[in-house]
Design an enzyme around this catalytic site. Structure first.
Site, PDB file in Angstrom:
ATOM      1  N   HIS A  75      14.501  48.294 -11.122  1.00 32.47           N
ATOM      2  CA  HIS A  75      14.058  49.314 -10.159  1.00 32.47           C
ATOM      3  C   HIS A  75      14.239  48.792  -8.735  1.00 32.47           C
ATOM      4  O   HIS A  75      13.936  47.639  -8.459  1.00 32.47           O
ATOM      5  CB  HIS A  75      12.567  49.625 -10.346  1.00 32.47           C
ATOM      6  CG  HIS A  75      12.270  50.387 -11.595  1.00 32.47           C
ATOM      7  ND1 HIS A  75      11.014  50.832 -11.913  1.00 32.47           N
ATOM      8  CD2 HIS A  75      13.064  50.791 -12.613  1.00 32.47           C
ATOM      9  CE1 HIS A  75      11.041  51.478 -13.066  1.00 32.47           C
ATOM     10  NE2 HIS A  75      12.275  51.456 -13.517  1.00 32.47           N
ATOM     11  N   TYR A 204       2.328  54.774  -7.590  1.00 31.14           N
ATOM     12  CA  TYR A 204       0.966  54.338  -7.263  1.00 31.14           C
ATOM     13  C   TYR A 204       0.295  55.502  -6.530  1.00 31.14           C
ATOM     14  O   TYR A 204       0.730  55.862  -5.431  1.00 31.14           O
ATOM     15  CB  TYR A 204       0.998  53.109  -6.348  1.00 31.14           C
ATOM     16  CG  TYR A 204       1.414  51.826  -7.032  1.00 31.14           C
ATOM     17  CD1 TYR A 204       2.750  51.530  -7.266  1.00 31.14           C
ATOM     18  CD2 TYR A 204       0.447  50.888  -7.424  1.00 31.14           C
ATOM     19  CE1 TYR A 204       3.122  50.338  -7.888  1.00 31.14           C
ATOM     20  CE2 TYR A 204       0.819  49.690  -8.041  1.00 31.14           C
ATOM     21  CZ  TYR A 204       2.158  49.429  -8.271  1.00 31.14           C
ATOM     22  OH  TYR A 204       2.518  48.247  -8.881  1.00 31.14           O
ATOM     23  N   PRO A 295      -4.715  43.531 -10.590  1.00 30.62           N
ATOM     24  CA  PRO A 295      -3.353  43.843 -11.041  1.00 30.62           C
ATOM     25  C   PRO A 295      -2.534  44.752 -10.115  1.00 30.62           C
ATOM     26  O   PRO A 295      -1.337  44.931 -10.358  1.00 30.62           O
ATOM     27  CB  PRO A 295      -3.581  44.533 -12.388  1.00 30.62           C
ATOM     28  CG  PRO A 295      -4.963  45.060 -12.319  1.00 30.62           C
ATOM     29  CD  PRO A 295      -5.738  44.124 -11.458  1.00 30.62           C
ATOM     30  N   LYS A 299       1.219  40.957  -9.889  1.00 33.28           N
ATOM     31  CA  LYS A 299       1.589  39.580  -9.538  1.00 33.28           C
ATOM     32  C   LYS A 299       1.190  38.501 -10.531  1.00 33.28           C
ATOM     33  O   LYS A 299       1.680  37.378 -10.445  1.00 33.28           O
ATOM     34  CB  LYS A 299       0.953  39.217  -8.177  1.00 33.28           C
ATOM     35  CG  LYS A 299       1.522  39.976  -7.009  1.00 33.28           C
ATOM     36  CD  LYS A 299       2.955  39.583  -6.773  1.00 33.28           C
ATOM     37  CE  LYS A 299       3.654  40.442  -5.765  1.00 33.28           C
ATOM     38  NZ  LYS A 299       5.080  40.569  -6.013  1.00 33.28           N
ATOM     39  N   TYR A 387       6.214  42.765  -2.610  1.00 30.97           N
ATOM     40  CA  TYR A 387       6.274  43.335  -3.967  1.00 30.97           C
ATOM     41  C   TYR A 387       7.412  42.713  -4.775  1.00 30.97           C
ATOM     42  O   TYR A 387       7.238  42.355  -5.941  1.00 30.97           O
ATOM     43  CB  TYR A 387       6.420  44.860  -3.906  1.00 30.97           C
ATOM     44  CG  TYR A 387       6.028  45.535  -5.198  1.00 30.97           C
ATOM     45  CD1 TYR A 387       4.773  46.099  -5.366  1.00 30.97           C
ATOM     46  CD2 TYR A 387       6.911  45.578  -6.278  1.00 30.97           C
ATOM     47  CE1 TYR A 387       4.402  46.689  -6.569  1.00 30.97           C
ATOM     48  CE2 TYR A 387       6.560  46.165  -7.481  1.00 30.97           C
ATOM     49  CZ  TYR A 387       5.307  46.723  -7.621  1.00 30.97           C
ATOM     50  OH  TYR A 387       4.937  47.303  -8.814  1.00 30.97           O
TER      51      TYR A 387
HETATM   52  P1  FAD Z   1      -2.318  33.627 -20.225  1.00 33.74           P
HETATM   53  O1  FAD Z   1      -1.243  34.613 -20.424  1.00 33.74           O
HETATM   54  O2  FAD Z   1      -3.717  34.104 -20.292  1.00 33.74           O
HETATM   55  O3  FAD Z   1      -2.095  32.488 -21.309  1.00 33.74           O
HETATM   56  C1  FAD Z   1      -3.067  31.534 -21.616  1.00 33.74           C
HETATM   57  C2  FAD Z   1      -2.962  31.177 -23.083  1.00 33.74           C
HETATM   58  O4  FAD Z   1      -3.875  30.130 -23.376  1.00 33.74           O
HETATM   59  C3  FAD Z   1      -3.331  32.338 -23.966  1.00 33.74           C
HETATM   60  O5  FAD Z   1      -2.306  32.582 -24.909  1.00 33.74           O
HETATM   61  C4  FAD Z   1      -4.632  31.900 -24.622  1.00 33.74           C
HETATM   62  O6  FAD Z   1      -4.783  32.437 -25.932  1.00 33.74           O
HETATM   63  C5  FAD Z   1      -4.489  30.405 -24.613  1.00 33.74           C
HETATM   64  N1  FAD Z   1      -5.758  29.680 -24.656  1.00 33.74           N
HETATM   65  C6  FAD Z   1      -6.920  29.985 -24.036  1.00 33.74           C
HETATM   66  N2  FAD Z   1      -7.860  29.084 -24.322  1.00 33.74           N
HETATM   67  C7  FAD Z   1      -7.284  28.165 -25.141  1.00 33.74           C
HETATM   68  C8  FAD Z   1      -7.746  27.006 -25.786  1.00 33.74           C
HETATM   69  N3  FAD Z   1      -9.020  26.592 -25.662  1.00 33.74           N
HETATM   70  N4  FAD Z   1      -6.904  26.310 -26.543  1.00 33.74           N
HETATM   71  C9  FAD Z   1      -5.620  26.708 -26.698  1.00 33.74           C
HETATM   72  N5  FAD Z   1      -5.115  27.816 -26.121  1.00 33.74           N
HETATM   73  C10 FAD Z   1      -5.947  28.545 -25.339  1.00 33.74           C
HETATM   74  N6  FAD Z   1      -0.854  41.221 -14.746  1.00 33.74           N
HETATM   75  C11 FAD Z   1      -0.086  42.111 -14.164  1.00 33.74           C
HETATM   76  O7  FAD Z   1       0.655  41.751 -13.234  1.00 33.74           O
HETATM   77  N7  FAD Z   1      -0.083  43.418 -14.582  1.00 33.74           N
HETATM   78  C12 FAD Z   1      -0.859  43.834 -15.624  1.00 33.74           C
HETATM   79  O8  FAD Z   1      -0.832  44.997 -16.007  1.00 33.74           O
HETATM   80  C13 FAD Z   1      -1.682  42.919 -16.244  1.00 33.74           C
HETATM   81  N8  FAD Z   1      -2.480  43.292 -17.253  1.00 33.74           N
HETATM   82  C14 FAD Z   1      -3.314  42.370 -17.815  1.00 33.74           C
HETATM   83  C15 FAD Z   1      -4.191  42.751 -18.845  1.00 33.74           C
HETATM   84  C16 FAD Z   1      -5.073  41.827 -19.382  1.00 33.74           C
HETATM   85  C17 FAD Z   1      -6.033  42.264 -20.501  1.00 33.74           C
HETATM   86  C18 FAD Z   1      -5.092  40.496 -18.901  1.00 33.74           C
HETATM   87  C19 FAD Z   1      -6.059  39.475 -19.481  1.00 33.74           C
HETATM   88  C20 FAD Z   1      -4.192  40.120 -17.910  1.00 33.74           C
HETATM   89  C21 FAD Z   1      -3.312  41.044 -17.346  1.00 33.74           C
HETATM   90  N9  FAD Z   1      -2.424  40.686 -16.325  1.00 33.74           N
HETATM   91  C22 FAD Z   1      -1.646  41.598 -15.755  1.00 33.74           C
HETATM   92  C23 FAD Z   1      -2.305  39.337 -15.830  1.00 33.74           C
HETATM   93  C24 FAD Z   1      -1.161  38.577 -16.486  1.00 33.74           C
HETATM   94  O9  FAD Z   1      -0.972  39.014 -17.799  1.00 33.74           O
HETATM   95  C25 FAD Z   1      -1.535  37.121 -16.396  1.00 33.74           C
HETATM   96  O10 FAD Z   1      -1.601  36.775 -15.023  1.00 33.74           O
HETATM   97  C26 FAD Z   1      -0.581  36.182 -17.129  1.00 33.74           C
HETATM   98  O11 FAD Z   1      -0.686  36.362 -18.520  1.00 33.74           O
HETATM   99  C27 FAD Z   1      -0.892  34.730 -16.748  1.00 33.74           C
HETATM  100  O12 FAD Z   1      -0.211  33.850 -17.583  1.00 33.74           O
HETATM  101  P2  FAD Z   1      -0.866  32.475 -18.014  1.00 33.74           P
HETATM  102  O13 FAD Z   1       0.148  31.831 -18.888  1.00 33.74           O
HETATM  103  O14 FAD Z   1      -1.372  31.773 -16.834  1.00 33.74           O
HETATM  104  O15 FAD Z   1      -2.164  32.863 -18.848  1.00 33.74           O
HETATM  105  C1  DHB Z   2       2.131  47.452 -14.416  1.00 33.25           C
HETATM  106  C2  DHB Z   2       0.997  46.752 -14.143  1.00 33.25           C
HETATM  107  C3  DHB Z   2       0.611  46.587 -12.836  1.00 33.25           C
HETATM  108  O1  DHB Z   2      -0.486  45.887 -12.555  1.00 33.25           O
HETATM  109  C4  DHB Z   2       1.339  47.120 -11.800  1.00 33.25           C
HETATM  110  O2  DHB Z   2       0.926  46.968 -10.526  1.00 33.25           O
HETATM  111  C5  DHB Z   2       2.486  47.802 -12.080  1.00 33.25           C
HETATM  112  C6  DHB Z   2       2.881  47.972 -13.409  1.00 33.25           C
HETATM  113  C7  DHB Z   2       2.543  47.617 -15.823  1.00 33.25           C
HETATM  114  O3  DHB Z   2       1.791  47.192 -16.708  1.00 33.25           O
HETATM  115  O4  DHB Z   2       3.601  48.197 -16.058  1.00 33.25           O
END
Ligand code: FAD
Ligand code: DHB
Length: 396
Positions: A75, A204, A295, A299, A387
């Site tokens: 996009h 948005y 969210p 980011k 963005y």
């Molecule tokens: P995570 O993806 O959380 O990975 C951490 C991993 O560590 C997980 O797999 C977990 O199971 C594992 N873990 C935890 N504790 C332990 C332990 N004690 N031992 C072993 N493993 C462990 N961001 C957006 O930009 N847009 C969105 O729409 C969006 N939606 C989201 C919805 C939800 C429900 C959540 C929770 C987050 C969302 N985010 C979104 C944020 C984005 O998904 C995260 O910023 C991203 O996943 C960060 O990656 P990470 O690897 O740091 O952490």
């Molecule tokens: C999506 C999530 C977001 O937080 C956003 O700002 C835009 C798109 C998504 O899940 O597609």
């Protein structure tokens, strides 16, 4: 107790942990990843969907971008909708050709897991009782239990990639950390629907009844969000009620929202959170374990990827040149970017949501901000460059 050894122990098989592990492998550095959930659970969790250009470029350079290049939707703009009218922010024009790619986090994780396994990498799922110890020593350890056996892994370094609720950050003495936090008085109710997206690009929407977002996953699957109470009971939201609210908040002339069966729904709370520093001796925090963004700016995943890009460079410098120079600067380099991304995510959130205590003045001010951001080239450019993703600072 079975004792093992590796160079870098990584806790968490989310985007941060898996990207780090594969980057290290490409530099010839050995790692082991520990994940307490099952592979299927991690690969099916519905989370983020927007990849910055820098994230796309990195995954491609790492050799895990083939399916993303084929199936991802590129996009070059988004729409901001208010007072029932849409205003396009043209990323291509405003950023010199940059865009974003829509490709679900779960798909990124599938590609990374496949690449790790194909390369003979060690990613251990369903590991229990993971703990870190001897953090102040030159050989910190990870203790864990797998298939009813206890193990201890001796590492040169540990990467805490275990998300906001993980064990790494709480293992650091609290006097060594400062936490910065803001909790928003709302959450997002998100659905995945079997319906072709009603717009080519994300919308948005600011509305009297609260924020709404139209996004997508594929040409057949829509992803939609509604601002709701932080503790909203999802059971009170029938599919009909969700669609009715989406129609109301996304309304615009000559435009229609296409409905379809709801495949998944859930509520997410919203917060801004940063811990400083992101390092304690030989334990490095990366991604959600060190910071959470609301969210609205899309980011979270991208910030996790940029942290581990910097960490991988630092670890490579250590192993190739015996130098801790870059690793010692890890926290400072990451935090500079983290705070800019926090600012952007807070700003997008503040501009687009209704707050519980807002009054007609605040609403007029938000509308003026939206008017300004969509009519001034300078303001649109600022939104666009944030963005699509700010560049990484030079590491030299
Ligand atoms: P995570 O993806 O959380 O990975 C951490 C991993 O560590 C997980 O797999 C977990 O199971 C594992 N873990 C935890 N504790 C332990 C332990 N004690 N031992 C072993 N493993 C462990 N961001 C957006 O930009 N847009 C969105 O729409 C969006 N939606 C989201 C919805 C939800 C429900 C959540 C929770 C987050 C969302 N985010 C979104 C944020 C984005 O998904 C995260 O910023 C991203 O996943 C960060 O990656 P990470 O690897 O740091 O952490
Ligand atoms: C999506 C999530 C977001 O937080 C956003 O700002 C835009 C798109 C998504 O899940 O597609």
């Amino acid at each position: 107790m079975n004792v093992q050894r590796t160079q870098v122990g990584i806790i968490g098989a989310g985007p941060a942990g898996l990207v780090l592990s594969h980057l290290l492998h490409l530099h010839g550095i050995e790692s082991v990843v520990f994940e307490n959930r099952s592979r299927q659970h991690v690969e099916e969790r519905v989370r983020a969907g927007v990849l910055e250009q820098g994230t796309v470029d990195l995954l491609t350079q790492m050799g895990v971008g083939e399916r993303m290049q084929r199936e991802g939707l590129v996009h070059y703009g988004i729409e901001l909708r208010f007072n029932g009218e849409g205003h396009r922010i043209d990323f291509k024009d405003l950023t010199g050709g940059k865009g974003i790619t829509i490709y679900a986090q779960a798909e990124v994780l599938k590609d990374l897991n496949n690449a790790r396994i194909a390369a003979g990498g060690q990613v251990l799922f369903e590991v229990e009782d993971v703990a870190v110890c001897d953090l102040e020593s030159s050989h910190p350890k990870i203790r864990y239990r797998k298939d009813a056996t206890d193990y201890e892994l001796h590492c040169d370094f540990i990467a805490g990639c275990d998300g906001y609720h993980g064990i790494c950050r709480p293992s650091i003495p609290s006097h060594a950390l400062t936490e910065y936090d803001r909790i928003y008085p709302f959450g997002w109710l998100g659905i995945l629907a079997e319906a072709p997206p009603s717009s080519h690009e994300l919308i948005y929407a600011y509305h009297d009844r609260g924020f709404a977002l139209l996004s997508m996953r594929t040409p057949h699957i829509s992803r939609l969000y509604l601002q709701c109470q932080p503790d909203e009971d999802i059971e009170t939201w029938s599919d009909d009620r969700i669609w009715h609210e989406l129609h109301t908040r996304l309304v615009s002339s000559n435009w229609k929202l296409t409905e379809g069966p709801v495949l998944q729904k859930g509520v997410t709370g919203m917060r801004s959170f940063v811990v400083e520093p992101m390092q304690y001796h030989r334990l490095f925090l990366a991604g959600d374990s060190a910071h959470i963004v609301p969210p609205t700016g899309a980011k979270g995943l991208n910030l996790a990827v940029s942290d581990v890009q910097i960490l991988a460079r630092g670890l490579d410098e250590y192993y190739s040149k015996c130098s801790l120079r870059l690793l010692d600067r890890y926290s400072e380099i990451c935090l500079r970017r983290v705070w800019k991304v926090q600012r952007f995510s807070w700003w997008m959130t503040s501009m687009l949501h209704r707050f519980t205590d807002d009054n007609p003045f605040d609403q007029r001010r938000q509308l003026a901000e939206l008017d300004y951001v969509t009519s001034s080239r300078a303001a649109s450019k600022s939104l666009a460059e944030n963005y699509v993703g700010l560049p990484l600072d030079p590491l030299e």
